[in-house]
Motif scaffolding. Structure first.
Motif, PDB file in Angstrom:
ATOM      1  N   UNK A   6       0.802  -1.315  -0.136  1.00 49.19           N
ATOM      2  CA  UNK A   6       0.004  -0.032   0.060  1.00 49.19           C
ATOM      3  C   UNK A   6       1.068   1.191   0.153  1.00 49.19           C
ATOM      4  N   UNK A   7       1.656   1.404   0.663  1.00 54.07           N
ATOM      5  CA  UNK A   7       2.592   2.572   0.918  1.00 54.07           C
ATOM      6  C   UNK A   7       3.530   2.681  -0.462  1.00 54.07           C
ATOM      7  N   UNK A   8       4.004   1.521  -1.014  1.00 53.05           N
ATOM      8  CA  UNK A   8       4.847   1.694  -2.294  1.00 53.05           C
ATOM      9  C   UNK A   8       3.548   1.994  -3.381  1.00 53.05           C
ATOM     10  N   UNK A   9       2.550   1.520  -3.406  1.00 54.32           N
ATOM     11  CA  UNK A   9       1.415   2.085  -4.453  1.00 54.32           C
ATOM     12  C   UNK A   9       1.282   3.589  -4.228  1.00 54.32           C
ATOM     13  N   UNK A  10       1.187   3.768  -2.987  1.00 58.43           N
ATOM     14  CA  UNK A  10       0.863   5.482  -2.903  1.00 58.43           C
ATOM     15  C   UNK A  10       2.065   6.319  -3.366  1.00 58.43           C
ATOM     16  N   UNK A  11       3.234   5.923  -2.881  1.00 56.04           N
ATOM     17  CA  UNK A  11       4.479   6.561  -3.400  1.00 56.04           C
ATOM     18  C   UNK A  11       4.445   6.627  -4.825  1.00 56.04           C
ATOM     19  N   UNK A 105       8.639  -5.576  -5.541  1.00 55.20           N
ATOM     20  CA  UNK A 105       9.873  -5.017  -6.321  1.00 55.20           C
ATOM     21  C   UNK A 105       9.368  -4.258  -7.652  1.00 55.20           C
ATOM     22  N   UNK A 106       8.694  -4.607  -8.273  1.00 55.85           N
ATOM     23  CA  UNK A 106       8.184  -4.217  -9.556  1.00 55.85           C
ATOM     24  C   UNK A 106       7.729  -2.495  -9.329  1.00 55.85           C
ATOM     25  N   UNK A 107       6.853  -2.512  -8.242  1.00 60.05           N
ATOM     26  CA  UNK A 107       6.210  -1.213  -8.184  1.00 60.05           C
ATOM     27  C   UNK A 107       7.281  -0.144  -7.453  1.00 60.05           C
ATOM     28  N   UNK A 121      11.082  13.068  -5.951  1.00 57.48           N
ATOM     29  CA  UNK A 121      11.781  12.345  -4.749  1.00 57.48           C
ATOM     30  C   UNK A 121      11.169  10.882  -4.790  1.00 57.48           C
ATOM     31  N   UNK A 122      11.630   9.830  -4.129  1.00 55.07           N
ATOM     32  CA  UNK A 122      11.099   8.628  -4.045  1.00 55.07           C
ATOM     33  C   UNK A 122      11.500   8.155  -2.803  1.00 55.07           C
ATOM     34  N   UNK A 123      10.881   8.420  -1.581  1.00 53.02           N
ATOM     35  CA  UNK A 123      11.394   7.678  -0.434  1.00 53.02           C
ATOM     36  C   UNK A 123      10.594   6.542  -0.145  1.00 53.02           C
ATOM     37  N   UNK A 124      11.698   5.434   0.355  1.00 53.59           N
ATOM     38  CA  UNK A 124      11.458   4.125   0.540  1.00 53.59           C
ATOM     39  C   UNK A 124      11.354   4.053   2.184  1.00 53.59           C
ATOM     40  N   UNK A 125      10.350   3.550   2.794  1.00 51.21           N
ATOM     41  CA  UNK A 125      10.251   3.201   4.418  1.00 51.21           C
ATOM     42  C   UNK A 125      11.682   2.472   4.648  1.00 51.21           C
ATOM     43  N   UNK A 126      12.049   2.438   5.859  1.00 47.85           N
ATOM     44  CA  UNK A 126      13.129   1.353   6.181  1.00 47.85           C
ATOM     45  C   UNK A 126      12.723  -0.168   6.083  1.00 47.85           C
ATOM     46  N   UNK A 127      11.443  -0.321   6.559  1.00 50.23           N
ATOM     47  CA  UNK A 127      10.908  -1.716   6.317  1.00 50.23           C
ATOM     48  C   UNK A 127      11.141  -2.602   4.752  1.00 50.23           C
ATOM     49  N   UNK A 128      10.334  -1.355   3.921  1.00 51.07           N
ATOM     50  CA  UNK A 128      10.418  -1.849   2.597  1.00 51.07           C
ATOM     51  C   UNK A 128      11.794  -1.979   2.021  1.00 51.07           C
TER      52      UNK A 128
END
Length: 177
Positions: A6-11, A105-107, A121-128
């Motif tokens: 969900x977070x990756x989709x939103x970003x 991964x693709x997303x 910008x594309x911030x990736x949270x630490x867990x992801x």
């Protein structure tokens, strides 16, 4: 795991919304794709991974960039059910948990590609970031052999987890158009 998706989709959707039409021909870190082509590819990938989650037949390839946001939301919905993670994909002969990681991964990686190409910008949270590093470390040899990942780009061992994951996929974390 679905929270990561969900977070990756939103970003990624935020990045896609920020792309202007005059940026469609820009190069991306995926050398075989410009922005327009990568948008289309990612749109089809989202449709594919939704079908995989729902255990449906593979959809015909349809690189429709205008459908990307709807398809990404469908992908998230498809993976929101526990049964999506059960068993093995008959299409890929891989455990569904691995198929999920491939879709995530693709997303994430293509979201980063599009952001880099268009100056966003594309911030990736630490867990992801850590999940992607572990996944890519495990899959890199097979993915390289199948032409999915490029040659590894050297990244310092003390670099952030996402930078190390990018390097393992063949992406340069410092890439600029």
């Amino acid at each position: 795991m679905n929270e990561m998706l969900s977070r990756a989709a939103d970003r990624t959707v935020d990045v896609v919304r920020g792309i202007r039409e005059d940026q469609y021909d820009l190069p991306t870190p995926c050398s075989e794709y410009d922005v327009r082509t990568l948008l289309g590819h990612l749109s089809w990938v989202a449709l594919l991974f939704e079908a995989l989650a729902r255990k449906e037949p593979m959809p015909p390839e349809d690189n429709e960039p205008d459908a990307l946001e709807t398809r990404v939301r469908g992908m998230v919905e498809g993976w929101s059910h526990q049964e999506a993670f059960e068993g093995e994909s008959p299409m890929m002969q891989l455990p569904m948990t691995v198929v999920f990681q491939m879709g995530l991964g693709d997303l994430v990686f293509h979201g980063w590609d599009l952001a880099r190409a268009t100056g966003q910008d594309y911030e990736v949270d630490p867990d992801t970031a850590e999940a992607m590093r572990i996944y890519v470390e495990q899959m890199a040899p097979m993915a390289r052999q199948n032409g999915v990942f490029g040659d590894e780009v050297a990244v310092p061992e003390d670099a952030p987890a996402f930078d190390r994951a990018l390097g393992l996929t063949g992406r340069d974390p410092a890439w600029k158009p």
